[in-house]
Design a protein around this motif. Structure first.
Motif, mmCIF file in Angstrom:
data_model
loop_
_atom_site.group_PDB
_atom_site.id
_atom_site.type_symbol
_atom_site.label_atom_id
_atom_site.label_comp_id
_atom_site.label_asym_id
_atom_site.label_seq_id
_atom_site.Cartn_x
_atom_site.Cartn_y
_atom_site.Cartn_z
ATOM 1 N N ILE A 254 0.777 13.155 -1.986
ATOM 2 C CA ILE A 254 0.097 12.157 -1.145
ATOM 3 C C ILE A 254 -0.701 12.858 -0.061
ATOM 4 N N GLN A 255 -0.129 13.878 0.536
ATOM 5 C CA GLN A 255 -0.845 14.640 1.578
ATOM 6 C C GLN A 255 -2.136 15.230 1.008
ATOM 7 N N ARG A 256 -2.064 15.808 -0.198
ATOM 8 C CA ARG A 256 -3.269 16.389 -0.803
ATOM 9 C C ARG A 256 -4.339 15.325 -1.032
ATOM 10 N N GLU A 257 -3.931 14.135 -1.469
ATOM 11 C CA GLU A 257 -4.900 13.057 -1.674
ATOM 12 C C GLU A 257 -5.531 12.612 -0.364
ATOM 13 N N ILE A 258 -4.713 12.428 0.643
ATOM 14 C CA ILE A 258 -5.211 11.950 1.927
ATOM 15 C C ILE A 258 -6.172 12.949 2.554
ATOM 16 N N GLU A 259 -5.846 14.227 2.438
ATOM 17 C CA GLU A 259 -6.639 15.263 3.094
ATOM 18 C C GLU A 259 -7.833 15.712 2.271
ATOM 19 N N ALA A 260 -7.952 15.214 1.045
ATOM 20 C CA ALA A 260 -9.063 15.630 0.169
ATOM 21 C C ALA A 260 -10.369 15.018 0.617
ATOM 22 N N GLU B 101 0.829 -1.206 0.000
ATOM 23 C CA GLU B 101 0.000 0.000 0.000
ATOM 24 C C GLU B 101 0.864 1.256 0.000
ATOM 25 N N ILE B 102 1.885 1.280 0.851
ATOM 26 C CA ILE B 102 2.775 2.439 0.941
ATOM 27 C C ILE B 102 3.480 2.657 -0.394
ATOM 28 N N ASP B 103 4.015 1.604 -0.971
ATOM 29 C CA ASP B 103 4.730 1.727 -2.243
ATOM 30 C C ASP B 103 3.805 2.110 -3.388
ATOM 31 N N SER B 104 2.528 1.727 -3.309
ATOM 32 C CA SER B 104 1.600 2.121 -4.371
ATOM 33 C C SER B 104 1.420 3.642 -4.379
ATOM 34 N N TYR B 105 1.431 4.269 -3.211
ATOM 35 C CA TYR B 105 1.384 5.730 -3.157
ATOM 36 C C TYR B 105 2.646 6.330 -3.787
ATOM 37 N N ILE B 106 3.782 5.749 -3.491
ATOM 38 C CA ILE B 106 5.037 6.271 -4.041
ATOM 39 C C ILE B 106 5.025 6.175 -5.559
ATOM 40 N N GLU B 107 4.651 5.029 -6.091
ATOM 41 C CA GLU B 107 4.625 4.861 -7.544
ATOM 42 C C GLU B 107 3.590 5.759 -8.204
ATOM 43 N N LYS B 108 2.476 5.960 -7.555
ATOM 44 C CA LYS B 108 1.421 6.801 -8.126
ATOM 45 C C LYS B 108 1.906 8.229 -8.330
ATOM 46 N N TYR B 109 2.702 8.745 -7.405
ATOM 47 C CA TYR B 109 3.095 10.152 -7.460
ATOM 48 C C TYR B 109 4.561 10.382 -7.825
ATOM 49 N N SER B 110 5.271 9.349 -8.199
ATOM 50 C CA SER B 110 6.680 9.544 -8.556
ATOM 51 C C SER B 110 6.878 9.729 -10.059
ATOM 52 N N ARG B 111 5.802 9.900 -10.774
ATOM 53 C CA ARG B 111 5.818 10.246 -12.195
ATOM 54 C C ARG B 111 6.743 9.360 -13.023
ATOM 55 N N GLY B 112 6.331 8.135 -13.184
ATOM 56 C CA GLY B 112 7.048 7.227 -14.060
ATOM 57 C C GLY B 112 8.182 6.455 -13.415
ATOM 58 N N TRP B 113 8.476 6.720 -12.173
ATOM 59 C CA TRP B 113 9.539 5.989 -11.486
ATOM 60 C C TRP B 113 8.930 4.802 -10.761
ATOM 61 N N LYS B 114 9.455 3.642 -11.022
ATOM 62 C CA LYS B 114 9.070 2.461 -10.265
ATOM 63 C C LYS B 114 9.856 2.454 -8.956
ATOM 64 N N VAL B 115 9.297 1.843 -7.927
ATOM 65 C CA VAL B 115 9.944 1.780 -6.619
ATOM 66 C C VAL B 115 11.360 1.198 -6.742
ATOM 67 N N ALA B 116 11.537 0.225 -7.626
ATOM 68 C CA ALA B 116 12.845 -0.421 -7.782
ATOM 69 C C ALA B 116 13.925 0.547 -8.263
ATOM 70 N N ARG B 117 13.543 1.647 -8.903
ATOM 71 C CA ARG B 117 14.514 2.615 -9.414
ATOM 72 C C ARG B 117 14.843 3.717 -8.417
ATOM 73 N N ILE B 118 14.072 3.835 -7.356
ATOM 74 C CA ILE B 118 14.260 4.901 -6.379
ATOM 75 C C ILE B 118 15.352 4.487 -5.399
ATOM 76 N N GLU C 292 3.405 7.310 8.577
ATOM 77 C CA GLU C 292 2.920 8.231 9.605
ATOM 78 C C GLU C 292 1.661 8.973 9.138
ATOM 79 N N MET C 293 1.629 9.391 7.877
ATOM 80 C CA MET C 293 0.454 10.103 7.376
ATOM 81 C C MET C 293 -0.785 9.212 7.375
ATOM 82 N N LEU C 294 -0.603 7.938 7.075
ATOM 83 C CA LEU C 294 -1.737 7.025 6.995
ATOM 84 C C LEU C 294 -2.157 6.444 8.339
ATOM 85 N N ASN C 295 -1.210 6.316 9.280
ATOM 86 C CA ASN C 295 -1.480 5.518 10.474
ATOM 87 C C ASN C 295 -1.227 6.179 11.816
ATOM 88 N N ARG C 296 -0.549 7.296 11.857
ATOM 89 C CA ARG C 296 -0.195 7.905 13.141
ATOM 90 C C ARG C 296 -0.995 9.193 13.333
#
Length: 147
Positions: free
Chosen positions: A141-147, A71-88, A102-106
């Protein structure tokens, strides 16, 4: 220990999740066991005094990030504009994983604080361009979560 130092230590352990074929519990246990063995050239984390709250934060953060990594990595891939997690970069990835966790759970960590703490960690461990990348991904991600 301050929450900032506990977060930094958790980042080191989350980083290890991406490098080793170990599970979070093993990484946490190995770190705590290693702290009990005197080392000739101690790193700064070897001499930190860990409170029960610090131990709980570090352990739960590492364990829950591992449990929710897809789930966490899906957020990263969604907003990293063409970068797969494996390349980061693994350090950048560990920093973002903690912030997103922390944004999702704390509820005790405001989203803006999670992002700010991620940027502070990136100032220590990353290049300037990585800091901008981390800030951009986490801001979206913050904008999506808070929307």
């Amino acid at each position: 220990m301050s929450r900032r130092k506990a977060r930094e230590l958790a980042m080191h352990l989350v980083y290890q999740l991406s490098l080793k074929n170990a599970v979070g519990q093993e990484i946490v246990e190995n770190y705590y066991e290693a702290r009990e063995i005197p080392v000739e050239n101690e790193c700064e984390f070897d001499t930190l005094k860990l409170s029960d709250n610090d131990l709980q934060y570090i352990t739960s953060t590492v364990m829950l990030i591992e449990e929710n990594i897809k789930e966490i990595d899906s957020y990263i891939e969604k907003y990293s504009r063409g970068w797969k997690v494996a390349r980061i970069g693994r350090v950048e990835l560990a920093i973002m994983r903690i912030a997103i966790f922390e944004m999702l759970n704390r509820e005790d960590v405001p989203n803006a604080s999670a992002i700010n703490e991620a940027i502070e960690l990136s100032k220590i461990y990353c290049e300037d361009k990585s800091r901008a990348f981390i800030n951009g991904v986490l801001g979206n991600i913050q904008r999506e979560i808070e929307a």
